[in-house]
Motif scaffolding. Structure first.
Motif, PDB file in Angstrom:
ATOM      1  N   LEU A  50      45.342  50.337  33.855  1.00 43.38           N
ATOM      2  CA  LEU A  50      46.202  50.589  35.015  1.00 43.38           C
ATOM      3  C   LEU A  50      45.494  51.424  36.069  1.00 43.38           C
ATOM      4  CD1 LEU A  50      49.605  51.235  33.231  1.00 43.38           C
ATOM      5  CD2 LEU A  50      48.806  49.150  34.341  1.00 43.38           C
ATOM      6  N   PHE A  51      44.769  52.470  35.634  1.00 45.75           N
ATOM      7  CA  PHE A  51      44.019  53.283  36.586  1.00 45.75           C
ATOM      8  C   PHE A  51      42.933  52.443  37.259  1.00 45.75           C
ATOM      9  CE2 PHE A  51      40.434  55.999  37.710  1.00 45.75           C
ATOM     10  CZ  PHE A  51      41.060  56.911  38.530  1.00 45.75           C
ATOM     11  N   ALA A  52      42.208  51.654  36.460  1.00 50.31           N
ATOM     12  CA  ALA A  52      41.130  50.833  37.014  1.00 50.31           C
ATOM     13  C   ALA A  52      41.684  49.821  38.017  1.00 50.31           C
ATOM     14  CB  ALA A  52      40.387  50.119  35.892  1.00 50.31           C
ATOM     15  N   ARG A  53      42.796  49.220  37.692  1.00 52.80           N
ATOM     16  CA  ARG A  53      43.402  48.235  38.593  1.00 52.80           C
ATOM     17  C   ARG A  53      43.869  48.897  39.887  1.00 52.80           C
ATOM     18  NH1 ARG A  53      43.055  43.458  40.440  1.00 52.80           N
ATOM     19  NH2 ARG A  53      45.016  42.470  40.939  1.00 52.80           N
ATOM     20  N   ASN A  54      44.464  50.091  39.787  1.00 49.89           N
ATOM     21  CA  ASN A  54      44.902  50.798  40.997  1.00 49.89           C
ATOM     22  C   ASN A  54      43.725  51.182  41.880  1.00 49.89           C
ATOM     23  OD1 ASN A  54      47.633  50.634  40.548  1.00 49.89           O
ATOM     24  ND2 ASN A  54      47.725  52.552  39.422  1.00 49.89           N
ATOM     25  N   VAL A  55      42.628  51.626  41.288  1.00 45.98           N
ATOM     26  CA  VAL A  55      41.446  51.962  42.086  1.00 45.98           C
ATOM     27  C   VAL A  55      40.941  50.716  42.806  1.00 45.98           C
ATOM     28  CG1 VAL A  55      39.044  52.731  41.988  1.00 45.98           C
ATOM     29  CG2 VAL A  55      40.783  53.947  40.695  1.00 45.98           C
ATOM     30  N   LEU A  56      40.962  49.581  42.134  1.00 48.98           N
ATOM     31  CA  LEU A  56      40.535  48.329  42.768  1.00 48.98           C
ATOM     32  C   LEU A  56      41.469  47.947  43.914  1.00 48.98           C
ATOM     33  CD1 LEU A  56      38.562  45.984  42.763  1.00 48.98           C
ATOM     34  CD2 LEU A  56      40.066  44.827  41.161  1.00 48.98           C
ATOM     35  N   ILE A  57      42.757  48.201  43.759  1.00 48.34           N
ATOM     36  CA  ILE A  57      43.707  47.907  44.839  1.00 48.34           C
ATOM     37  C   ILE A  57      43.462  48.839  46.027  1.00 48.34           C
ATOM     38  CG2 ILE A  57      46.161  48.063  45.485  1.00 48.34           C
ATOM     39  CD1 ILE A  57      46.771  47.056  42.615  1.00 48.34           C
ATOM     40  N   TRP A  58      43.215  50.130  45.758  1.00 46.76           N
ATOM     41  CA  TRP A  58      42.984  51.105  46.827  1.00 46.76           C
ATOM     42  C   TRP A  58      41.643  50.884  47.508  1.00 46.76           C
ATOM     43  CZ3 TRP A  58      44.169  55.218  42.651  1.00 46.76           C
ATOM     44  CH2 TRP A  58      45.540  55.281  42.421  1.00 46.76           C
ATOM     45  N   ASN A  59      40.651  50.377  46.763  1.00 44.07           N
ATOM     46  CA  ASN A  59      39.299  50.177  47.287  1.00 44.07           C
ATOM     47  C   ASN A  59      38.831  48.768  46.931  1.00 44.07           C
ATOM     48  OD1 ASN A  59      38.763  53.078  48.038  1.00 44.07           O
ATOM     49  ND2 ASN A  59      39.191  53.282  45.855  1.00 44.07           N
ATOM     50  N   PRO A  60      39.267  47.760  47.671  1.00 41.71           N
ATOM     51  CA  PRO A  60      38.954  46.383  47.295  1.00 41.71           C
ATOM     52  C   PRO A  60      37.468  46.041  47.323  1.00 41.71           C
ATOM     53  CG  PRO A  60      40.344  46.462  49.267  1.00 41.71           C
ATOM     54  CD  PRO A  60      40.116  47.858  48.833  1.00 41.71           C
ATOM     55  N   SER A  61      36.666  46.807  48.012  1.00 38.59           N
ATOM     56  CA  SER A  61      35.234  46.495  48.092  1.00 38.59           C
ATOM     57  C   SER A  61      34.418  47.134  46.968  1.00 38.59           C
ATOM     58  CB  SER A  61      34.687  46.943  49.443  1.00 38.59           C
ATOM     59  OG  SER A  61      34.796  48.353  49.563  1.00 38.59           O
ATOM     60  N   CYS A  62      35.057  47.899  46.081  1.00 35.00           N
ATOM     61  CA  CYS A  62      34.315  48.547  45.012  1.00 35.00           C
ATOM     62  C   CYS A  62      33.897  47.521  43.970  1.00 35.00           C
ATOM     63  CB  CYS A  62      35.131  49.663  44.365  1.00 35.00           C
ATOM     64  SG  CYS A  62      36.498  49.107  43.338  1.00 35.00           S
ATOM     65  N   LYS A  63      32.851  47.855  43.221  1.00 37.11           N
ATOM     66  CA  LYS A  63      32.357  46.979  42.179  1.00 37.11           C
ATOM     67  C   LYS A  63      32.847  47.495  40.830  1.00 37.11           C
ATOM     68  CE  LYS A  63      28.291  45.522  44.667  1.00 37.11           C
ATOM     69  NZ  LYS A  63      26.834  45.395  44.654  1.00 37.11           N
ATOM     70  N   VAL A  64      33.272  46.575  39.976  1.00 35.70           N
ATOM     71  CA  VAL A  64      33.775  46.927  38.657  1.00 35.70           C
ATOM     72  C   VAL A  64      32.937  46.189  37.616  1.00 35.70           C
ATOM     73  CG1 VAL A  64      35.746  46.860  37.096  1.00 35.70           C
ATOM     74  CG2 VAL A  64      36.111  47.244  39.529  1.00 35.70           C
ATOM     75  N   ASN A  65      32.444  46.950  36.655  1.00 39.05           N
ATOM     76  CA  ASN A  65      31.743  46.374  35.512  1.00 39.05           C
ATOM     77  C   ASN A  65      32.569  46.687  34.273  1.00 39.05           C
ATOM     78  OD1 ASN A  65      29.649  45.181  34.000  1.00 39.05           O
ATOM     79  ND2 ASN A  65      28.837  47.211  33.541  1.00 39.05           N
ATOM     80  N   ILE A  66      32.728  45.705  33.411  1.00 43.03           N
ATOM     81  CA  ILE A  66      33.504  45.910  32.197  1.00 43.03           C
ATOM     82  C   ILE A  66      32.540  45.892  31.019  1.00 43.03           C
ATOM     83  CG2 ILE A  66      35.330  45.051  30.718  1.00 43.03           C
ATOM     84  CD1 ILE A  66      36.677  43.968  33.187  1.00 43.03           C
TER      85      ILE A  66
END
Length: 77
Positions: free
Chosen positions: A58-74
């Motif tokens: 949930l935290f990771a998804r919210n950060v992605l919503i707040w900052n759509p240009s950020c990169k996420v690695n799982i």
């Protein structure tokens, strides 16, 4: 649907999300939001950027919503 959104669809519960943010965005994500989560924050190899690691989808998804240009690695555990 971009690659970050596809990554969230395959979530199984054992992953660690590594979110790459610039300094200003990371400060906002960590301080201005009232969300409790287990976090690990470290400097990134990219100058001026920070990596936030969390197992909380949930935290990771919210950060992605707040900052759509950020990169996420799982990272699988």
């Amino acid at each position: 649907m971009d690659n970050n959104e596809k990554a969230f669809e395959s979530y199984t519960g054992t992953e660690v999300f590594q979110i790459l943010l610039d300094g200003r965005s990371s400060r906002a994500a960590l301080l201005e939001r009232n969300i409790q989560s287990d976090l690990k924050v470290r400097r990134a190899k990219t100058p001026g950027h920070v990596v936030i690691e969390t197992g909380d989808v949930l935290f990771a998804r919210n950060v992605l919503i707040w900052n759509p240009s950020c990169k996420v690695n799982i990272k699988k555990k």
